[in-house]
Design a protein around this motif. Structure first.
Motif, mmCIF file in Angstrom:
data_model
loop_
_atom_site.group_PDB
_atom_site.id
_atom_site.type_symbol
_atom_site.label_atom_id
_atom_site.label_comp_id
_atom_site.label_asym_id
_atom_site.label_seq_id
_atom_site.Cartn_x
_atom_site.Cartn_y
_atom_site.Cartn_z
ATOM 1 N N MET A 79 1.690 -5.854 5.894
ATOM 2 C CA MET A 79 2.341 -4.547 5.867
ATOM 3 C C MET A 79 2.117 -3.953 4.482
ATOM 4 O O MET A 79 2.339 -4.612 3.469
ATOM 5 N N VAL A 80 1.634 -2.704 4.441
ATOM 6 C CA VAL A 80 1.371 -2.031 3.169
ATOM 7 C C VAL A 80 1.962 -0.626 3.179
ATOM 8 O O VAL A 80 2.251 -0.063 4.238
ATOM 9 N N PHE B 102 2.513 6.569 3.692
ATOM 10 C CA PHE B 102 2.116 5.952 4.947
ATOM 11 C C PHE B 102 2.409 4.460 4.865
ATOM 12 O O PHE B 102 2.184 3.846 3.827
ATOM 13 N N SER B 103 2.888 3.884 5.936
ATOM 14 C CA SER B 103 3.066 2.436 5.984
ATOM 15 C C SER B 103 2.514 1.925 7.306
ATOM 16 O O SER B 103 2.509 2.639 8.312
ATOM 17 N N GLY B 104 2.027 0.708 7.272
ATOM 18 C CA GLY B 104 1.489 0.087 8.478
ATOM 19 C C GLY B 104 0.794 -1.203 8.126
ATOM 20 O O GLY B 104 0.744 -1.606 6.966
ATOM 21 N N ASN B 105 0.274 -1.870 9.161
ATOM 22 C CA ASN B 105 -0.475 -3.102 8.949
ATOM 23 C C ASN B 105 -1.877 -2.743 8.484
ATOM 24 O O ASN B 105 -2.548 -1.903 9.084
ATOM 25 N N ALA C 61 -1.453 2.089 -3.665
ATOM 26 C CA ALA C 61 -1.279 1.307 -2.448
ATOM 27 C C ALA C 61 -0.697 -0.033 -2.859
ATOM 28 O O ALA C 61 -1.075 -0.591 -3.892
ATOM 29 N N HIS C 62 0.240 -0.535 -2.076
ATOM 30 C CA HIS C 62 0.854 -1.818 -2.419
ATOM 31 C C HIS C 62 1.375 -2.510 -1.175
ATOM 32 O O HIS C 62 1.584 -1.885 -0.128
ATOM 33 N N LEU C 63 1.577 -3.836 -1.305
ATOM 34 C CA LEU C 63 2.195 -4.575 -0.224
ATOM 35 C C LEU C 63 3.610 -4.042 -0.023
ATOM 36 O O LEU C 63 4.259 -3.602 -0.983
ATOM 37 N N ALA C 64 4.083 -4.078 1.200
ATOM 38 C CA ALA C 64 5.435 -3.608 1.492
ATOM 39 C C ALA C 64 6.204 -4.746 2.140
ATOM 40 O O ALA C 64 5.645 -5.531 2.918
#
Length: 152
Positions: free
Chosen positions: A100-101, A115-118, A146-149
């Motif tokens: 998930m990012v 934006f978030s998603g796999n 952009a980063h890991l979420a």
């Protein structure tokens, strides 16, 4: 100015960090209040600990004292990138495929700036995410960060 220093320091310290079996994730050079900070974020498989940060701080500090690439006084900090690790290099988008990012853009894209998603990957200069069974392809030149979420 700080972007140029970040790149210069990154290229100087990365070989030292790799030599210790660690990865340089990010370099930040910024002013907070009256003080300048040089922050190095390091990582390794399984994560870094205080001993890793201390060892890198010591060798980097010695090298920077000798070469003196930064004109003003600053504080050096070395730490883990944390759970929401930034994705900066092409290898990051391969390594964290399926994670998930969160992606932030410099200007609205399709009406949004977050934006978030796999993570599907970095394909043809676009960060491709899967969200609700749809693919979103965000042009890399629009990406602010952009980063890991954290996925709850």
């Amino acid at each position: 100015m700080s972007e140029a220093i970040e790149k210069q320091i990154g290229s100087m310290v990365e070989p030292l960090i790799k030599e210790k079996g660690l990865e340089l994730v990010d370099v930040e050079y910024l002013k907070e209040g009256a003080h300048w900070y040089l922050r190095l974020y390091i990582d390794k498989e399984g994560g870094v600990d205080m001993d890793d940060c201390s060892a890198i701080s010591h060798v980097v500090s010695e090298m920077l004292d000798q070469k003196n690439p930064i004109p003003q006084a600053y504080m050096l900090e070395v730490s883990s990138p944390g759970l929401e690790r930034p994705l900066k290099k092409e290898e990051d988008f391969v390594r964290f495929r399926g994670s998930m990012v969160m992606v932030h853009t410099t200007s609205p894209f399709k009406g949004f700036k977050k934006f978030s998603g796999n993570l599907i990957g970095l394909i043809n200069d676009e960060i491709v995410l899967e969200y609700n069974d749809e693919h979103i392809a965000i042009p890399y030149n629009l990406v602010k960060k952009a980063h890991l979420a954290l996925d709850f």
